[in-house]
Design a protein around this motif. Structure first.
Motif, PDB file in Angstrom:
ATOM      1  N   ARG A 100      39.197  89.129  58.419  1.00  0.00           N
ATOM      2  CA  ARG A 100      39.407  90.400  59.688  1.00  0.00           C
ATOM      3  C   ARG A 100      39.478  92.174  59.754  1.00  0.00           C
ATOM      4  NH1 ARG A 100      43.589  88.943  64.357  1.00  0.00           N
ATOM      5  NH2 ARG A 100      43.753  90.990  64.539  1.00  0.00           N
ATOM      6  N   VAL A 101      39.440  92.284  58.029  1.00  0.00           N
ATOM      7  CA  VAL A 101      39.497  93.776  57.328  1.00  0.00           C
ATOM      8  C   VAL A 101      38.443  94.336  56.835  1.00  0.00           C
ATOM      9  CG1 VAL A 101      42.313  94.219  57.553  1.00  0.00           C
ATOM     10  CG2 VAL A 101      40.751  93.414  55.337  1.00  0.00           C
ATOM     11  N   VAL A 102      37.496  92.574  56.192  1.00  0.00           N
ATOM     12  CA  VAL A 102      36.014  92.861  55.660  1.00  0.00           C
ATOM     13  C   VAL A 102      35.295  93.189  56.909  1.00  0.00           C
ATOM     14  CG1 VAL A 102      34.984  92.330  53.657  1.00  0.00           C
ATOM     15  CG2 VAL A 102      36.919  91.739  53.295  1.00  0.00           C
ATOM     16  N   THR A 103      34.858  94.303  56.737  1.00  0.00           N
ATOM     17  CA  THR A 103      34.223  94.456  57.901  1.00  0.00           C
ATOM     18  C   THR A 103      32.250  94.359  57.331  1.00  0.00           C
ATOM     19  OG1 THR A 103      33.766  96.856  57.495  1.00  0.00           O
ATOM     20  CG2 THR A 103      35.579  96.245  58.875  1.00  0.00           C
ATOM     21  N   ARG A 104      32.382  94.004  56.682  1.00  0.00           N
ATOM     22  CA  ARG A 104      30.823  93.987  55.704  1.00  0.00           C
ATOM     23  C   ARG A 104      30.898  93.026  54.811  1.00  0.00           C
ATOM     24  NH1 ARG A 104      27.353  96.238  52.658  1.00  0.00           N
ATOM     25  NH2 ARG A 104      28.496  98.954  53.362  1.00  0.00           N
ATOM     26  N   LEU A 105      29.983  92.791  54.262  1.00  0.00           N
ATOM     27  CA  LEU A 105      29.747  91.979  52.892  1.00  0.00           C
ATOM     28  C   LEU A 105      27.814  91.709  52.788  1.00  0.00           C
ATOM     29  CD1 LEU A 105      30.893  91.092  50.041  1.00  0.00           C
ATOM     30  CD2 LEU A 105      31.040  88.903  51.147  1.00  0.00           C
ATOM     31  N   GLY A 106      27.628  92.570  51.731  1.00  0.00           N
ATOM     32  CA  GLY A 106      25.642  92.083  52.129  1.00  0.00           C
ATOM     33  C   GLY A 106      25.526  92.517  53.158  1.00  0.00           C
ATOM     34  N   GLY A 107      24.475  91.281  53.691  1.00  0.00           N
ATOM     35  CA  GLY A 107      24.079  90.786  54.423  1.00  0.00           C
ATOM     36  C   GLY A 107      24.517  89.882  55.484  1.00  0.00           C
ATOM     37  N   VAL A 108      25.502  89.053  55.204  1.00  0.00           N
ATOM     38  CA  VAL A 108      26.029  88.406  56.166  1.00  0.00           C
ATOM     39  C   VAL A 108      26.182  88.610  57.142  1.00  0.00           C
ATOM     40  CG1 VAL A 108      28.376  86.573  56.197  1.00  0.00           C
ATOM     41  CG2 VAL A 108      27.280  87.315  53.934  1.00  0.00           C
ATOM     42  N   ALA A 109      26.293  88.030  58.656  1.00  0.00           N
ATOM     43  CA  ALA A 109      26.193  88.960  59.759  1.00  0.00           C
ATOM     44  C   ALA A 109      27.013  88.840  59.865  1.00  0.00           C
ATOM     45  CB  ALA A 109      25.235  87.630  60.186  1.00  0.00           C
ATOM     46  N   SER A 110      27.791  87.825  60.212  1.00  0.00           N
ATOM     47  CA  SER A 110      29.202  87.475  60.656  1.00  0.00           C
ATOM     48  C   SER A 110      30.187  87.472  59.233  1.00  0.00           C
ATOM     49  CB  SER A 110      29.508  86.592  61.649  1.00  0.00           C
ATOM     50  OG  SER A 110      30.762  86.873  62.147  1.00  0.00           O
ATOM     51  N   ILE A 111      31.489  88.122  59.050  1.00  0.00           N
ATOM     52  CA  ILE A 111      32.299  87.811  58.436  1.00  0.00           C
ATOM     53  C   ILE A 111      33.589  87.279  58.649  1.00  0.00           C
ATOM     54  CG2 ILE A 111      34.059  88.814  56.572  1.00  0.00           C
ATOM     55  CD1 ILE A 111      31.192  89.747  56.192  1.00  0.00           C
ATOM     56  N   ASN A 112      33.291  85.832  58.848  1.00  0.00           N
ATOM     57  CA  ASN A 112      34.719  84.800  59.113  1.00  0.00           C
ATOM     58  C   ASN A 112      35.696  84.109  58.456  1.00  0.00           C
ATOM     59  OD1 ASN A 112      33.240  82.689  58.319  1.00  0.00           O
ATOM     60  ND2 ASN A 112      31.718  82.802  60.104  1.00  0.00           N
ATOM     61  N   PRO A 113      36.727  83.415  58.535  1.00  0.00           N
ATOM     62  CA  PRO A 113      37.388  83.153  57.466  1.00  0.00           C
ATOM     63  C   PRO A 113      35.789  82.404  56.706  1.00  0.00           C
ATOM     64  CG  PRO A 113      38.605  82.335  59.452  1.00  0.00           C
ATOM     65  CD  PRO A 113      37.715  83.573  59.759  1.00  0.00           C
ATOM     66  N   LYS A 114      35.370  81.121  57.552  1.00  0.00           N
ATOM     67  CA  LYS A 114      34.552  80.137  56.351  1.00  0.00           C
ATOM     68  C   LYS A 114      33.482  80.865  55.110  1.00  0.00           C
ATOM     69  CE  LYS A 114      30.935  77.351  55.898  1.00  0.00           C
ATOM     70  NZ  LYS A 114      29.598  76.447  57.121  1.00  0.00           N
ATOM     71  N   VAL A 115      33.541  82.325  55.465  1.00  0.00           N
ATOM     72  CA  VAL A 115      33.012  83.275  54.071  1.00  0.00           C
ATOM     73  C   VAL A 115      33.990  83.349  53.409  1.00  0.00           C
ATOM     74  CG1 VAL A 115      31.778  85.781  53.915  1.00  0.00           C
ATOM     75  CG2 VAL A 115      31.355  84.157  55.736  1.00  0.00           C
ATOM     76  N   ILE A 116      35.116  83.912  53.439  1.00  0.00           N
ATOM     77  CA  ILE A 116      36.296  84.229  52.597  1.00  0.00           C
ATOM     78  C   ILE A 116      36.783  82.841  51.575  1.00  0.00           C
ATOM     79  CG2 ILE A 116      38.472  84.812  52.910  1.00  0.00           C
ATOM     80  CD1 ILE A 116      36.603  87.382  53.611  1.00  0.00           C
ATOM     81  N   GLU A 117      36.514  81.523  52.194  1.00  0.00           N
ATOM     82  CA  GLU A 117      37.106  80.734  51.729  1.00  0.00           C
ATOM     83  C   GLU A 117      35.858  80.586  50.613  1.00  0.00           C
ATOM     84  OE1 GLU A 117      36.626  77.667  54.736  1.00  0.00           O
ATOM     85  OE2 GLU A 117      39.042  78.137  55.038  1.00  0.00           O
ATOM     86  N   GLY A 118      34.842  80.568  51.238  1.00  0.00           N
ATOM     87  CA  GLY A 118      32.984  80.783  50.066  1.00  0.00           C
ATOM     88  C   GLY A 118      33.468  81.307  48.618  1.00  0.00           C
ATOM     89  N   LEU A 119      34.478  82.568  48.841  1.00  0.00           N
ATOM     90  CA  LEU A 119      34.177  83.450  47.702  1.00  0.00           C
ATOM     91  C   LEU A 119      34.869  82.940  46.142  1.00  0.00           C
ATOM     92  CD1 LEU A 119      35.865  86.839  49.421  1.00  0.00           C
ATOM     93  CD2 LEU A 119      33.742  86.430  48.835  1.00  0.00           C
ATOM     94  N   PHE A 120      34.281  83.093  45.375  1.00  0.00           N
ATOM     95  CA  PHE A 120      34.962  82.374  43.760  1.00  0.00           C
ATOM     96  C   PHE A 120      36.213  83.416  44.489  1.00  0.00           C
ATOM     97  CE2 PHE A 120      29.897  82.745  42.830  1.00  0.00           C
ATOM     98  CZ  PHE A 120      30.023  81.408  42.734  1.00  0.00           C
ATOM     99  N   ALA A 121      37.574  82.156  43.124  1.00  0.00           N
ATOM    100  CA  ALA A 121      38.649  83.082  43.223  1.00  0.00           C
ATOM    101  C   ALA A 121      38.768  84.315  42.612  1.00  0.00           C
ATOM    102  CB  ALA A 121      39.271  81.849  42.333  1.00  0.00           C
ATOM    103  N   THR A 122      37.311  84.927  41.430  1.00  0.00           N
ATOM    104  CA  THR A 122      37.749  85.962  41.021  1.00  0.00           C
ATOM    105  C   THR A 122      37.755  86.930  42.520  1.00  0.00           C
ATOM    106  OG1 THR A 122      36.389  85.813  38.692  1.00  0.00           O
ATOM    107  CG2 THR A 122      36.492  87.807  39.639  1.00  0.00           C
ATOM    108  N   ASP A 123      36.556  86.874  42.826  1.00  0.00           N
ATOM    109  CA  ASP A 123      36.808  87.412  43.838  1.00  0.00           C
ATOM    110  C   ASP A 123      37.973  87.723  45.605  1.00  0.00           C
ATOM    111  OD1 ASP A 123      33.812  88.037  42.774  1.00  0.00           O
ATOM    112  OD2 ASP A 123      32.880  87.137  43.910  1.00  0.00           O
TER     113      ASP A 123
END
Length: 127
Positions: A58-81
């Motif tokens: 909900r609060v990450v509004t931009r991540l590089g060129g990713v079109a839409s930030i959703n739970p699937k994107v956040i799930e795909g982050l490395f644990a460090t990130d």
């Protein structure tokens, strides 16, 4: 001036399905709704730890060129990130103690010029 958005650079980066690495992003301050609405989500009701995933989506509004930030994107982050974003979230929303080190510069308390932690952007050291 009151700052509502904070730029960041992920230590590792989000690797999308095409193999593109996305490291630069923006997180905004959370609203009351951002903290309340995820508590009603069925995924959170099944696993309380999932609240972090929904909250960050909900609060990450931009991540590089990713079109839409959703739970699937956040799930795909490395644990460090994921840990990096959780610390940043806590700092920009004044959840952690001011003595906690800034994820950008490692300083405690106020940054140079009297800025609160998270109000400045620097690339985290990987050393």
């Amino acid at each position: 001036m009151f700052q509502t958005e904070f730029e960041f650079t992920l230590p590792c980066g989000y690797l999308d399905e095409d193999g593109t690495l996305h490291k630069e992003g923006v997180m905004r301050r959370a609203t009351a709704a951002d903290e309340i609405h995820p508590l009603k989500d069925p995924r959170v009701l099944k696993n309380e730890a999932y609240v972090l995933i929904i909250l960050l989506s909900r609060v990450v509004t931009r991540l590089g060129g990713v079109a839409s930030i959703n739970p699937k994107v956040i799930e795909g982050l490395f644990a460090t990130d994921l840990a990096f974003l959780q610390r940043l979230y806590n700092q920009i929303n004044d959840i952690e103690d001011d003595a906690a080190p800034c994820p950008h510069c490692g300083r405690s308390g106020l940054a140079e010029g009297g800025q609160r932690l998270g109000e400045h952007v620097a690339t985290p050291s990987l050393n």
